[in-house]
Write an enzyme that holds these catalytic residues in place. Structure first.
Site, PDB file in Angstrom:
ATOM      1  N   SER A 141     -38.353 -82.142  40.284  1.00 34.95           N
ATOM      2  CA  SER A 141     -37.569 -80.936  40.011  1.00 34.95           C
ATOM      3  C   SER A 141     -38.008 -80.268  38.709  1.00 34.95           C
ATOM      4  O   SER A 141     -38.483 -80.937  37.779  1.00 34.95           O
ATOM      5  CB  SER A 141     -36.104 -81.361  39.896  1.00 34.95           C
ATOM      6  OG  SER A 141     -35.344 -80.342  39.334  1.00 34.95           O
ATOM      7  N   LYS A 150     -35.293 -88.037  37.704  1.00 35.34           N
ATOM      8  CA  LYS A 150     -36.509 -87.565  38.391  1.00 35.34           C
ATOM      9  C   LYS A 150     -37.752 -87.849  37.532  1.00 35.34           C
ATOM     10  O   LYS A 150     -38.793 -88.247  38.030  1.00 35.34           O
ATOM     11  CB  LYS A 150     -36.397 -86.057  38.663  1.00 35.34           C
ATOM     12  CG  LYS A 150     -35.313 -85.687  39.651  1.00 35.34           C
ATOM     13  CD  LYS A 150     -35.725 -86.069  41.053  1.00 35.34           C
ATOM     14  CE  LYS A 150     -34.667 -85.786  42.083  1.00 35.34           C
ATOM     15  NZ  LYS A 150     -35.029 -86.196  43.431  1.00 35.34           N
ATOM     16  N   TYR A 175     -29.587 -86.278  35.759  1.00 36.09           N
ATOM     17  CA  TYR A 175     -30.299 -85.937  37.000  1.00 36.09           C
ATOM     18  C   TYR A 175     -31.786 -85.696  36.721  1.00 36.09           C
ATOM     19  O   TYR A 175     -32.665 -86.311  37.329  1.00 36.09           O
ATOM     20  CB  TYR A 175     -29.665 -84.692  37.651  1.00 36.09           C
ATOM     21  CG  TYR A 175     -30.538 -84.089  38.733  1.00 36.09           C
ATOM     22  CD1 TYR A 175     -30.786 -84.779  39.914  1.00 36.09           C
ATOM     23  CD2 TYR A 175     -31.150 -82.838  38.558  1.00 36.09           C
ATOM     24  CE1 TYR A 175     -31.608 -84.237  40.904  1.00 36.09           C
ATOM     25  CE2 TYR A 175     -31.961 -82.294  39.532  1.00 36.09           C
ATOM     26  CZ  TYR A 175     -32.193 -82.997  40.702  1.00 36.09           C
ATOM     27  OH  TYR A 175     -33.014 -82.470  41.662  1.00 36.09           O
TER      28      TYR A 175
HETATM   29  N1  LIG Z   1     -32.175 -77.967  46.537  1.00 31.65           N
HETATM   30  C1  LIG Z   1     -32.916 -77.664  45.463  1.00 31.65           C
HETATM   31  O1  LIG Z   1     -32.964 -76.509  45.022  1.00 31.65           O
HETATM   32  C2  LIG Z   1     -33.734 -78.734  44.775  1.00 31.65           C
HETATM   33  C3  LIG Z   1     -34.460 -78.398  43.625  1.00 31.65           C
HETATM   34  C4  LIG Z   1     -35.234 -79.393  42.998  1.00 31.65           C
HETATM   35  C5  LIG Z   1     -35.284 -80.675  43.541  1.00 31.65           C
HETATM   36  N2  LIG Z   1     -34.550 -80.976  44.643  1.00 31.65           N
HETATM   37  C6  LIG Z   1     -34.623 -82.340  45.192  1.00 31.65           C
HETATM   38  O2  LIG Z   1     -34.934 -82.254  46.575  1.00 31.65           O
HETATM   39  C7  LIG Z   1     -34.326 -83.316  47.286  1.00 31.65           C
HETATM   40  C8  LIG Z   1     -33.537 -82.768  48.456  1.00 31.65           C
HETATM   41  O3  LIG Z   1     -32.575 -81.844  47.975  1.00 31.65           O
HETATM   42  P1  LIG Z   1     -31.517 -81.185  48.970  1.00 31.65           P
HETATM   43  O4  LIG Z   1     -31.046 -79.931  48.357  1.00 31.65           O
HETATM   44  O5  LIG Z   1     -32.062 -81.179  50.353  1.00 31.65           O
HETATM   45  O6  LIG Z   1     -30.325 -82.252  48.853  1.00 31.65           O
HETATM   46  P2  LIG Z   1     -29.352 -82.813  49.989  1.00 31.65           P
HETATM   47  O7  LIG Z   1     -28.174 -83.394  49.254  1.00 31.65           O
HETATM   48  O8  LIG Z   1     -29.097 -81.795  51.021  1.00 31.65           O
HETATM   49  O9  LIG Z   1     -30.219 -83.984  50.630  1.00 31.65           O
HETATM   50  C9  LIG Z   1     -30.318 -85.266  50.059  1.00 31.65           C
HETATM   51  C10 LIG Z   1     -30.187 -86.275  51.193  1.00 31.65           C
HETATM   52  O10 LIG Z   1     -30.378 -87.591  50.668  1.00 31.65           O
HETATM   53  C11 LIG Z   1     -29.381 -88.458  51.220  1.00 31.65           C
HETATM   54  N3  LIG Z   1     -29.211 -89.547  50.247  1.00 31.65           N
HETATM   55  C12 LIG Z   1     -28.808 -89.446  48.956  1.00 31.65           C
HETATM   56  N4  LIG Z   1     -28.813 -90.654  48.386  1.00 31.65           N
HETATM   57  C13 LIG Z   1     -29.229 -91.551  49.321  1.00 31.65           C
HETATM   58  C14 LIG Z   1     -29.433 -92.956  49.331  1.00 31.65           C
HETATM   59  N5  LIG Z   1     -29.166 -93.714  48.266  1.00 31.65           N
HETATM   60  N6  LIG Z   1     -29.876 -93.543  50.458  1.00 31.65           N
HETATM   61  C15 LIG Z   1     -30.138 -92.796  51.565  1.00 31.65           C
HETATM   62  N7  LIG Z   1     -29.940 -91.467  51.623  1.00 31.65           N
HETATM   63  C16 LIG Z   1     -29.494 -90.850  50.518  1.00 31.65           C
HETATM   64  C17 LIG Z   1     -28.168 -87.568  51.412  1.00 31.65           C
HETATM   65  O11 LIG Z   1     -27.246 -88.069  52.360  1.00 31.65           O
HETATM   66  C18 LIG Z   1     -28.808 -86.256  51.849  1.00 31.65           C
HETATM   67  O12 LIG Z   1     -28.957 -86.198  53.250  1.00 31.65           O
HETATM   68  C19 LIG Z   1     -33.495 -84.083  46.267  1.00 31.65           C
HETATM   69  O13 LIG Z   1     -34.248 -85.188  45.829  1.00 31.65           O
HETATM   70  C20 LIG Z   1     -33.308 -83.089  45.144  1.00 31.65           C
HETATM   71  O14 LIG Z   1     -33.150 -83.741  43.903  1.00 31.65           O
HETATM   72  C21 LIG Z   1     -33.773 -80.031  45.273  1.00 31.65           C
END
Ligand SMILES: NC(=O)c1ccc[n+]([C@@H]2O[C@H](COP(=O)([O-])OP(=O)(O)OC[C@H]3O[C@@H](n4cnc5c(N)ncnc54)[C@H](O)[C@@H]3O)[C@@H](O)[C@H]2O)c1
Length: 322
Positions: free
Chosen positions: A116, A144, A140
């Site tokens: 991120s 990462k 957070y």
């Molecule tokens: N959405 C954004 O703008 C953004 C920006 C930068 C980084 N990210 C990273 O991208 C990734 C996905 O983001 P997103 O927005 O799709 O989030 P999201 O919450 O929609 O998806 C995360 C998924 O991981 C699962 N999960 C969490 N902890 C878990 C565990 N211990 N075991 C198994 N499953 C688990 C959740 O149930 C969920 O389905 C994340 O790692 C997030 O940090 C997202």
């Protein structure tokens, strides 16, 4: 080719599973459904399990001929991480170490990791390049950053081939509306504006005193389908080159919160009541990516990330979402 997709029931994970399926891969979703949804898993099997469950992970690696892992699963709310840091280090850091142990045991060395822009903290200059110092300001972001270090140390010993992707702000929805963003609570700007419009409730704007043109925070919005495409390219890169990769994924353009509000009003043809509120802890004024490295290395070209398209696809999704 079977790909283990941790967090495949989430927002970005489900879009990537759709694209993997379209390209002939078999995505195996591994997800504890803590923030994800069963209904978003449509392009391959779902294994319900937690990253920290070694027995479940081992069983999954034994059940499928998994070639590589795309690792989305994480807790991803900056504010929540400030309140409950241990949850973030346990889920994100311990969870990833548990996954890496299982990968090592089952001799799967390829991993694409969702990092991120939160690893950069308050940027010293924008656009932010990959070699900008990383000084996370939330648990957070720190979680990462810590995982990036683990992956790079393992890569030095050729124990793993990582593709580290530092996303800026993922936004928008699948053009067929088969998947989209469904978070509770929702912390992202565009869905929050659109949901406020849809449910006729006020929108809380956090901070008009940033040092930006209109005083509201500036972010770089990248369409989730463009992000999904970058994952496939990064996967191909590590499979072919056996060289670690670390790239920003953004458009290189920044838009303010006020500009996004104006655009959402224009696209939905609806009014929105704004309540001005103080800044949130740890919100930088401007986060904009330099995406040159991703364009050069991966030959990645964002195709869906025009702002109108991002907002229109998100609006269509939120109107139809179950
Ligand atoms: N959405 C954004 O703008 C953004 C920006 C930068 C980084 N990210 C990273 O991208 C990734 C996905 O983001 P997103 O927005 O799709 O989030 P999201 O919450 O929609 O998806 C995360 C998924 O991981 C699962 N999960 C969490 N902890 C878990 C565990 N211990 N075991 C198994 N499953 C688990 C959740 O149930 C969920 O389905 C994340 O790692 C997030 O940090 C997202």
């Amino acid at each position: 080719m079977h790909i283990l997709v941790t967090g495949g029931a989430g927002y970005i994970g489900s879009h990537t599973c759709k694209m993997l399926h379209q390209k002939g891969f078999v995505p195996i979703t591994y997800d504890n459904l803590s923030t994800g949804h069963k209904y978003l898993v449509q392009w391959g099997p779902l294994v319900e399990g937690d990253l920290r469950d070694q027995a479940k992970l081992s069983k999954t690696f034994a059940a499928y001929p998994i070639k590589a892992v795309i690792h989305f699963a994480a807790k991803a709310l900056v504010g929540e991480s400030m309140k409950n840091p241990l949850d973030y280090y346990s889920n994100n850091v311990l969870g990833t170490i548990s996954l890496l142990e299982a990968m090592k045991r089952h001799e799967v060395p390829y991993i694409i990791f969702s990092s991120s822009c939160a690893t950069y903290g308050h940027p010293m200059e924008v656009p932010i390049t990959e070699d900008h110092p990383q000084k996370p300001i939330s648990p957070y972001g720190m979680s990462k950053w810590m995982i990036e270090k683990v992956l790079l140390d393992m890569a030095l010993k050729q124990q793993i081939y990582p593709g580290i992707l530092r996303y800026f702000n993922a936004a928008g929805a699948d053009s067929d509306l088969m998947t989209g963003e469904d978070h509770t609570p929702e912390s992202h700007l565009i869905p929050n504006i659109l949901l406020s419009i849809l449910h006729k409730r006020p929108f809380y704007l956090f901070g008009r005193d940033f040092s930006t043109k209109d005083g509201t925070a500036v972010r770089d919005y990248i369409h989730v389908t463009d992000l999904a495409a970058a994952h496939i390219l990064a996967l191909q890169w590590i499979l072919e080159k056996h060289t670690p990769l670390c790239v920003n994924l953004g458009t290189g353009e920044g838009f303010s919160v006020q500009q996004m509000i104006d655009l959402c009003r224009k696209i939905t043809h609806k009014e929105l009541e704004i309540i001005d509120s103080p800044r949130r802890e740890g919100d930088p004024a401007i986060l904009v990516a330099s995406n040159q490295k991703a364009l050069d290395c991966l030959k990645w070209t964002p195709q869906y990330s025009q702002l109108d398209n991002i907002v229109t696809s998100a609006w269509e999704w939120h109107k139809k979402k179950p």
